[in-house]
Design a protein around this motif. Structure first.
Motif, PDB file in Angstrom:
ATOM      1  N   ASP B 345       0.807  -1.232   0.000  1.00 15.75           N
ATOM      2  CA  ASP B 345       0.000   0.000   0.000  1.00 15.75           C
ATOM      3  C   ASP B 345       0.836   1.277   0.000  1.00 15.75           C
ATOM      4  O   ASP B 345       0.284   2.375  -0.036  1.00 15.75           O
ATOM      5  CB  ASP B 345      -0.907   0.034   1.240  1.00 15.75           C
ATOM      6  CG  ASP B 345      -1.925  -1.086   1.197  1.00 15.75           C
ATOM      7  OD1 ASP B 345      -2.216  -1.567   0.070  1.00 15.75           O
ATOM      8  OD2 ASP B 345      -2.409  -1.492   2.274  1.00 15.75           O
ATOM      9  N   VAL B 346       2.151   1.137   0.042  1.00 17.06           N
ATOM     10  CA  VAL B 346       2.991   2.331   0.108  1.00 17.06           C
ATOM     11  C   VAL B 346       3.212   2.875  -1.303  1.00 17.06           C
ATOM     12  O   VAL B 346       3.928   2.282  -2.114  1.00 17.06           O
ATOM     13  CB  VAL B 346       4.360   2.012   0.767  1.00 17.06           C
ATOM     14  CG1 VAL B 346       5.245   3.252   0.763  1.00 17.06           C
ATOM     15  CG2 VAL B 346       4.166   1.485   2.176  1.00 17.06           C
ATOM     16  N   LYS B 347       2.567   3.984  -1.606  1.00 18.60           N
ATOM     17  CA  LYS B 347       2.768   4.605  -2.918  1.00 18.60           C
ATOM     18  C   LYS B 347       4.142   5.280  -2.944  1.00 18.60           C
ATOM     19  O   LYS B 347       4.580   5.837  -1.941  1.00 18.60           O
ATOM     20  CB  LYS B 347       1.679   5.650  -3.180  1.00 18.60           C
ATOM     21  CG  LYS B 347       0.358   5.023  -3.606  1.00 18.60           C
ATOM     22  CD  LYS B 347      -0.680   6.091  -3.908  1.00 18.60           C
ATOM     23  CE  LYS B 347      -0.303   6.909  -5.137  1.00 18.60           C
ATOM     24  NZ  LYS B 347      -0.835   6.338  -6.379  1.00 18.60           N
ATOM     25  N   ILE B 348       4.794   5.213  -4.084  1.00 18.63           N
ATOM     26  CA  ILE B 348       6.138   5.784  -4.154  1.00 18.63           C
ATOM     27  C   ILE B 348       6.219   6.864  -5.232  1.00 18.63           C
ATOM     28  O   ILE B 348       5.385   6.919  -6.141  1.00 18.63           O
ATOM     29  CB  ILE B 348       7.199   4.693  -4.421  1.00 18.63           C
ATOM     30  CG1 ILE B 348       6.927   3.990  -5.763  1.00 18.63           C
ATOM     31  CG2 ILE B 348       7.225   3.681  -3.285  1.00 18.63           C
ATOM     32  CD1 ILE B 348       8.052   3.068  -6.192  1.00 18.63           C
ATOM     33  N   ASP B 349       7.225   7.717  -5.101  1.00 13.12           N
ATOM     34  CA  ASP B 349       7.413   8.825  -6.043  1.00 13.12           C
ATOM     35  C   ASP B 349       8.567   8.586  -7.001  1.00 13.12           C
ATOM     36  O   ASP B 349       8.660   9.231  -8.032  1.00 13.12           O
ATOM     37  CB  ASP B 349       7.687  10.124  -5.273  1.00 13.12           C
ATOM     38  CG  ASP B 349       6.556  10.454  -4.324  1.00 13.12           C
ATOM     39  OD1 ASP B 349       5.414  10.570  -4.803  1.00 13.12           O
ATOM     40  OD2 ASP B 349       6.805  10.560  -3.101  1.00 13.12           O
ATOM     41  N   ARG B 350       9.482   7.708  -6.605  1.00 11.69           N
ATOM     42  CA  ARG B 350      10.658   7.490  -7.449  1.00 11.69           C
ATOM     43  C   ARG B 350      11.364   6.195  -7.068  1.00 11.69           C
ATOM     44  O   ARG B 350      11.151   5.645  -5.978  1.00 11.69           O
ATOM     45  CB  ARG B 350      11.637   8.651  -7.314  1.00 11.69           C
ATOM     46  CG  ARG B 350      12.023   8.931  -5.865  1.00 11.69           C
ATOM     47  CD  ARG B 350      13.244   9.796  -5.773  1.00 11.69           C
ATOM     48  NE  ARG B 350      13.020  11.129  -6.330  1.00 11.69           N
ATOM     49  CZ  ARG B 350      14.006  11.960  -6.663  1.00 11.69           C
ATOM     50  NH1 ARG B 350      15.263  11.582  -6.470  1.00 11.69           N
ATOM     51  NH2 ARG B 350      13.762  13.156  -7.149  1.00 11.69           N
ATOM     52  N   VAL B 351      12.219   5.756  -7.988  1.00  9.89           N
ATOM     53  CA  VAL B 351      13.052   4.573  -7.740  1.00  9.89           C
ATOM     54  C   VAL B 351      14.486   4.949  -8.083  1.00  9.89           C
ATOM     55  O   VAL B 351      14.730   5.727  -9.018  1.00  9.89           O
ATOM     56  CB  VAL B 351      12.575   3.372  -8.594  1.00  9.89           C
ATOM     57  CG1 VAL B 351      13.627   2.273  -8.662  1.00  9.89           C
ATOM     58  CG2 VAL B 351      11.271   2.820  -8.033  1.00  9.89           C
TER      59      VAL B 351
END
Lengths: 224, 488
Positions: B345-351
């Motif tokens: 459920d953890v939305k991310i902004d970048r990798v």
């Protein structure tokens, strides 16, 4: 301003040969280190309280690692950034005020694993340059502890007590490293400290090089 | 009474024994020479490989955990962040005219703050160049043209990976470096650990350092690696198990089938992060894989050492790797272990894929393989920073196994990743404001790097999930923290 001068007074005093102290005087700015002014190994002043796992990125964020600690002006500047990487929400009080070069808190209290993370010597240097004289924590990361001793920037003292849960930032304390006790000067409550052991005299001397010279392990410098 | 006490205490160390004997002579009859089995080597104490390396380098038949020994140093590594301060201390303490103890054993690899307009960062590389010239340092991997790293054949990139690739890592040696991830080189069966500038300055002048022999914790990793698991998952699992201070002052030795089956890059990934558990050093026993890697890069001799069967270990851990699942270290600590699937459920902004830990050739091959098999495009900006110039070249030239002869670079482009950047430490540790891929906003990042303390990649409120290249690539496709099995 007043706070700063009280820190200076709190900056402290150890049996160091007068000649050695004089030779250090010329470059006092470069290596402030812990200066006990010839007195016993006791540091008194306000404490700054941190919790567990304070890593070196919080002690001195990586963007300031361009500062070279062996250069006097950059050494001073490192001090102004000490502990500025602490999260603002958990630590609303800054360790060093904006626009100040020095801290009001000569004593830092920590929890477990203080100084974990990178090997950057900038970390103990930043704390020492800001005016910190001692950290009292439950445990230390290995490299940070070693860097404190080898630079002589500040005393890393261990304690079994979880002082970081009992004191709050700003409390006046006395860290007595002769009798190995920290005293909360407001309540009088005392917390036992672990002895510094062999590390103590090295920091007293101002780091491993000074210690090695003062004990004849390496020869004294030809010119002061 | 006193005599026998003194003699008993005299046994362990030659120097001490000599002094004690003199005192005994003054007290009583001429002493018999103290030639205990431990000093003649007739009967050797069983030792771990870390103990053996330190015994050998301190000219002692044996050492035990807790002994303080002056160890000889085979190599000293430094970089642009700590090199100038290290040489500053060396000059201050040993004098302007002093020479370094061995200019062929000092390796200087600028890597931290290279592609930045920060004047002080640029000056620090200039200082390295000056001292390298002044002291005749043989191995200095310089960069002068920052606008195009390829115009600098000497420039390598991230020091720990470059050190291995250039043949400076060898079994049985003692390496110190002014960087905590110096422990990376333990993958080669050597003693390697990070030190501060002052200790490094001391080594520059003397070639020696006083250190305490660490007790060894042994980690047996057995079983077959499932196809979704990478070395990064193993070390994150171990750190989660023992905590960020679980190995403080100790050596971590990695053994077992799973370790034997690893290539050198995977072993480096494991050893690289021992410092995240507080470890002093990590080691993998050298084997044919090690010898092949080393001998392809250097013709210098070396002598591997191994733990004795009867050596005593501070702790013994066993893991069946076939039962492990992909994990992440959630903010803000490398021991905050969670299953990747639990963080769905953890939305991310970048990798971010890069660094000494997660920016080697195998790391990019793994990420590319997953992206290729899965197809589709990444949902978040995906930054790629090859650790070294060699890795960068591999990304652009090596076909990724099982991916239709495509290179990793082609696969990354097809998936919509940001073009691979110039090799350096880049945003792993934030760095100057203009550092490539630095987190300047309070974003959430999945990263193959090694630390996720507050502020590590730049912004104090940034959140970093440490993960394997598979998990990073899967998360890039999903836009949230993602178990790679969803795409395999």
């Amino acid at each position: 301003m007043q706070a700063v001068s009280s820190v200076r007074v709190a900056r402290v005093a150890l049996a160091r040969p007068a000649a050695a102290r004089n030779s250090r005087g010329a470059r006092l700015v470069v290596q402030a280190k812990v200066d006990l002014q010839g007195g016993p190994r006791v540091i008194r002043g306000k404490c700054y309280v941190t919790k567990d796992n304070i890593d070196t990125d919080q002690i001195i964020p990586a963007e300031y690692l361009t500062l070279v600690p062996s250069k006097p002006d950059e050494y001073e500047k490192l001090g102004s950034y000490a502990l500025c990487g602490l999260p603002d929400d958990l630590y609303p009080t800054r360790y060093v005020e904006v626009d100040s070069m020095k801290t009001e808190y000569p004593v830092i209290i920590g929890g477990q694993n203080f100084g974990c993370g990178s090997s950057r010597e900038h970390a103990p240097v930043a704390l020492g340059a800001s005016g910190a004289g001692v950290v009292v924590a439950e445990s230390y990361a290995r490299i940070f502890f070693r860097n404190c001793v080898s630079t002589g920037e500040l005393y890393p003292v261990e304690t079994d007590a979880r002082i970081c849960e009992e004191l709050e930032t700003g409390r006046e304390v006395e860290v007595d490293m002769v009798n190995d006790v920290l005293t909360d000067l407001t309540t009088g409550k005392k917390y036992p400290l672990k002895p510094l052991g062999d590390a103590g005299p090295v920091i007293d001397a101002g780091g491993i090089f000074e210690f090695a010279r003062s004990t004849g392990m390496i020869k004294a410098k030809a010119s002061a | 009474m006193e005599r026998s006490t003194l003699l008993k205490r005299a046994a362990p160390s030659g120097a001490v024994a000599g002094r004690r004997q003199l005192r005994v002579t003054a007290v009583a009859a001429p002493p018999t020479p103290s030639r205990s089995p431990s000093s003649t080597g007739a009967v050797k104490r069983a030792m771990t490989m870390t103990e053996k390396i330190l015994a050998k380098h301190s000219d002692k038949p044996s050492v035990a955990p807790g002994d303080n020994v002056w160890t000889g140093v085979d190599k000293l590594l430094t970089h642009d962040v700590c090199g100038p301060g290290t040489f500053g201390i060396f000059q201050k303490e040993f004098g302007e005219d002093a020479q370094v103890w061995d200019p062929e054993r000092v390796v200087i690899i600028p890597d931290h703050y290279i592609f930045t307009s920060d004047p002080r960062a640029n000056r620090n590389v200039d200082i390295l160049r000056e001292v390298a010239q002044k002291y005749g340092i043989k191995y200095f991997y310089d960069i002068t043209n920052r606008s195009d790293f390829r115009a600098n054949p000497d420039y390598k990139g991230v020091c720990h990976v470059a050190l291995a690739q250039e043949g400076h890592c060898k079994p049985g040696e003692v390496l110190f470096g002014t960087d905590s991830h110096t422990c990376n080189a333990g993958a080669f069966g050597q003693f390697a650990t990070g030190v501060g500038n002052t200790d490094a300055g001391f080594i520059l002048g003397t070639g020696k350092l006083l250190i305490k022999v660490p007790p060894t914790m042994r980690f047996a990793l057995d079983g077959e690696m499932p196809p979704w698991l990478l070395a990064k998952d193993l070390i994150l699992h171990i750190i989660g198990e023992i905590s960020v201070s679980g190995a403080t002052y100790r050596a971590m030795e990695f053994v077992g089938d799973a370790v034997s089956a690893m290539n050198m890059e995977e072993r480096m990934t494991v050893c690289n992060m021992v410092v995240e558990a507080g470890g002093k050093n990590g080691v993998c026993p050298a084997d044919q894989t090690t010898f092949d890697y080393v001998e392809a890069r250097t013709s210098e001799p070396y002598e591997p050492v191994y733990s004795d069967d009867t050596a005593s270990f501070f702790a013994d851990y066993r893991f069946d790797v076939s039962k492990l699942e992909p994990v992440v270290a959630a903010p803000h600590s490398p021991d905050n272990r969670k299953l990747a699937r639990e963080c769905h459920d953890v939305k991310i902004d970048r990798v971010y894929i890069g660094s000494c830990t997660g920016g080697k050739t195998e790391d990019f091959m793994a990420a590319a393989k997953l992206l290729h098999k899965a197809g589709g495009e990444v949902k978040v900006p995906t930054y790629l920073v090859p650790a070294t110039q060699k890795v960068w070249g591999d990304v652009y030239t090596l076909p990724v196994p099982g991916c239709d002869d495509k290179t990793a670079a082609e696969i990354f482009e097809a998936a919509g990743c940001v073009t691979p950047a110039a090799p350096s430490c880049a945003a792993c540790l934030g760095g100057p404001r203009d550092t490539f891929a630095r987190m300047n906003e309070p974003e959430v990042c999945v990263s193959t790097t090694n630390r996720n303390f507050p502020g590590r990649m730049g912004h104090k409120e940034g959140q970093i999930y440490l993960a394997s290249p598979y998990t990073a690539a899967a998360s890039a496709l999903a836009g949230h923290v993602c178990d790679p099995r969803e795409y395999m």
